[in-house]
Design a protein around this motif. Sequence first.
Motif, PDB file in Angstrom:
ATOM      1  N   ALA A  29      26.746  26.032  34.063  1.00  0.00           N
ATOM      2  CA  ALA A  29      25.902  25.733  33.001  1.00  0.00           C
ATOM      3  C   ALA A  29      24.741  24.770  33.585  1.00  0.00           C
ATOM      4  O   ALA A  29      23.481  24.997  33.037  1.00  0.00           O
ATOM      5  N   TRP A  30      24.974  23.885  34.483  1.00  0.00           N
ATOM      6  CA  TRP A  30      23.760  22.844  34.736  1.00  0.00           C
ATOM      7  C   TRP A  30      22.923  23.730  35.609  1.00  0.00           C
ATOM      8  O   TRP A  30      21.630  23.169  35.632  1.00  0.00           O
ATOM      9  N   VAL A  31      23.408  24.510  36.574  1.00  0.00           N
ATOM     10  CA  VAL A  31      22.425  25.256  37.207  1.00  0.00           C
ATOM     11  C   VAL A  31      21.723  26.508  36.733  1.00  0.00           C
ATOM     12  O   VAL A  31      20.540  26.764  36.693  1.00  0.00           O
ATOM     13  N   GLY A  32      22.409  26.823  35.673  1.00  0.00           N
ATOM     14  CA  GLY A  32      21.868  27.948  34.785  1.00  0.00           C
ATOM     15  C   GLY A  32      22.116  29.502  35.633  1.00  0.00           C
ATOM     16  O   GLY A  32      22.211  29.530  36.751  1.00  0.00           O
ATOM     17  N   GLY A  33      21.675  30.477  34.654  1.00  0.00           N
ATOM     18  CA  GLY A  33      21.758  31.656  35.294  1.00  0.00           C
ATOM     19  C   GLY A  33      22.431  32.494  34.478  1.00  0.00           C
ATOM     20  O   GLY A  33      22.464  32.664  33.350  1.00  0.00           O
ATOM     21  N   GLY A  34      23.201  33.456  35.260  1.00  0.00           N
ATOM     22  CA  GLY A  34      24.068  34.481  34.279  1.00  0.00           C
ATOM     23  C   GLY A  34      25.190  34.058  33.678  1.00  0.00           C
ATOM     24  O   GLY A  34      25.547  32.903  33.517  1.00  0.00           O
ATOM     25  N   ALA A  35      26.251  34.798  33.253  1.00  0.00           N
ATOM     26  CA  ALA A  35      27.397  34.653  32.452  1.00  0.00           C
ATOM     27  C   ALA A  35      28.464  34.874  33.019  1.00  0.00           C
ATOM     28  O   ALA A  35      29.583  35.151  32.431  1.00  0.00           O
ATOM     29  N   ASP A  36      28.583  35.340  34.411  1.00  0.00           N
ATOM     30  CA  ASP A  36      29.701  35.646  35.229  1.00  0.00           C
ATOM     31  C   ASP A  36      30.823  34.526  35.143  1.00  0.00           C
ATOM     32  O   ASP A  36      30.595  33.462  35.462  1.00  0.00           O
ATOM     33  N   PRO A  37      31.923  34.821  34.521  1.00  0.00           N
ATOM     34  CA  PRO A  37      32.966  33.682  34.467  1.00  0.00           C
ATOM     35  C   PRO A  37      33.389  33.300  35.930  1.00  0.00           C
ATOM     36  O   PRO A  37      33.578  33.874  36.767  1.00  0.00           O
ATOM     37  N   PRO A  38      33.577  32.028  36.054  1.00  0.00           N
ATOM     38  CA  PRO A  38      33.957  31.310  37.258  1.00  0.00           C
ATOM     39  C   PRO A  38      35.491  31.687  37.762  1.00  0.00           C
ATOM     40  O   PRO A  38      36.118  31.863  36.855  1.00  0.00           O
ATOM     41  N   ARG A  39      35.824  31.680  38.973  1.00  0.00           N
ATOM     42  CA  ARG A  39      37.069  32.204  39.348  1.00  0.00           C
ATOM     43  C   ARG A  39      37.479  30.887  40.216  1.00  0.00           C
ATOM     44  O   ARG A  39      37.598  31.350  41.501  1.00  0.00           O
ATOM     45  N   PRO A  40      37.761  29.614  40.068  1.00  0.00           N
ATOM     46  CA  PRO A  40      37.944  28.706  40.903  1.00  0.00           C
ATOM     47  C   PRO A  40      39.175  28.816  41.810  1.00  0.00           C
ATOM     48  O   PRO A  40      39.238  28.201  42.851  1.00  0.00           O
ATOM     49  N   LEU A  41      40.160  29.583  41.524  1.00  0.00           N
ATOM     50  CA  LEU A  41      41.316  29.744  42.343  1.00  0.00           C
ATOM     51  C   LEU A  41      41.308  31.170  43.030  1.00  0.00           C
ATOM     52  O   LEU A  41      42.398  31.556  43.647  1.00  0.00           O
ATOM     53  N   ALA A  42      40.173  31.722  43.062  1.00  0.00           N
ATOM     54  CA  ALA A  42      40.106  33.093  43.744  1.00  0.00           C
ATOM     55  C   ALA A  42      40.842  33.005  45.147  1.00  0.00           C
ATOM     56  O   ALA A  42      41.203  33.965  45.898  1.00  0.00           O
ATOM     57  N   ARG A  43      40.227  31.744  46.070  1.00  0.00           N
ATOM     58  CA  ARG A  43      40.817  31.611  47.129  1.00  0.00           C
ATOM     59  C   ARG A  43      41.894  30.769  47.649  1.00  0.00           C
ATOM     60  O   ARG A  43      42.691  31.080  48.156  1.00  0.00           O
TER      61      ARG A  43
END
Length: 501
Positions: A240-254
């Motif tokens: 949200a702070w960076v701004g941009g699209g609405a793709d949901p984060p996937r912090p555990l993808a790796r």
Amino acid sequence: MSVRPLGATPAVRRVAVLAVLAALALAFGGYGLGRADAGLTTRQATVDGVPLTEVRAAGVVGRRPGVVIAHGFAGSARLMRPIADTVARQGAVALLVDVAGHGANPARLPGAGRDAADSRATLEHDLSVAVGYLRTRPDVDPARIVLVGHSMGAGAVTRYAAGHPDVARTVAISLPDSDDLPDGRPEGLLLIVGGAEFPAFRDAAEATSRRGVGRRLVVVPGVEHISVLFAGRTHDEVAAWVGGGADPPRPLARLAPAGLLLLGFGLGFIPLATLLLGRRPRPSRPAAPTPALLAVAASAAGLGALAGALAPTTRLPLAVGGHVTGFLLVTGVLLAAAARWWPLPAATSTPVPATAPVVRRAPARSAVAAVLLTGYAVTAVAVPIHLGFTSALPVGDRWWLLPVVAAACLVFLTGAELATAGRSWRYAAVGGIAVLALTASAVVGLAPGFVLLVVPLFAVLVGWQAAWAAVLRRAGAPRWLPALVGAALLAWPMATTLPLS
């Protein structure tokens, strides 16, 4: 008289099941890591000696924000990769940097861990290189440069942004302190801190949030200094702070697939050891009563903590690692000496039954098993960590530091094996005592304070090698083999992840 039906024995069936489970975990883990890069492109570059990694999402048209991401002490660009993936999926160009002494950067970081002036100057230089490079990218809007940093990196990016008002926004995760920041600068500052971190981090974030306008403080509940980087709330706030699209984060993808790789390698060790060594009973040796052993282990670890602060190993160019190397070396020597020259009173030992005679294994077979199992141990610890967590490949001075650290680990584990007479639970208890002694030495100031942040990972490694040592003993391995395999497990992460200083 009962007759056992023909076919595999229960032990063989258990080993086969473990082999299948290990293969499945490795397969799913590898698939998951491959899927983590879906929709992203990555490009490596080295500018003025600083390794940089660009991450961007495919299909984004026009100029977009550029985000420089700096890791913390003993971190790496790979540790921050999930945050880079998050901001890239929002349409920004993420640029990860390995600062001096970390990750793929073979340069040493002067005054590493002491926040000295020369250390700060080096960090500012590396950030300047990264920002300058990012501004030259044709698809980056130079008016929308964002800096993100964690811990040491958080301090570096806030200082840099305070002196460069053309930086649009800044994110400081687990900021250590901000006493030297001018009031009101930098503007557009997001402060994130874990709810389970040491109180000093939360105090610093709260104090900094009150010293300027347009700042936001977020406390992420239930996470500490490292897990805050993988929390969904952290990624939502950064996106949200960076701004941009609405793709949901996937912090555990790796991280999650890397965990499956670790599980697969961990389970796979059992059938591999059984295949290479068989299942031969090992002759038992007299063992000291548990109270006497624990007293000796505590004394050895206490003296090791004192000597570790003074040992020549503190001059090794490996921040924190030099102290830990000396501690393990001295503690191991003392444990071995206690077992050899000060025999502990023996408790009653359980002899090997006469129906299970000890069969000597050919030396050549033991040597081949040692090479394969040690190589497997290096692969098991290096590959999952490097692919899903942080950089774990040696560069520069790490190549000669690795055998030095491994030798100290080998001495410690050999001493533990001799002192405990190969009794698995006592062996694990000695490892636990070493972890407690190392923690106490940091609390009282004998060891660098950063030891407190790495002790949890060290404890996991000690427990891991103790479990594998028990597997090797059940397979009747030579007495030196558990220490050799365990030294590879302990030494590789220490020598490849702690900062060069």
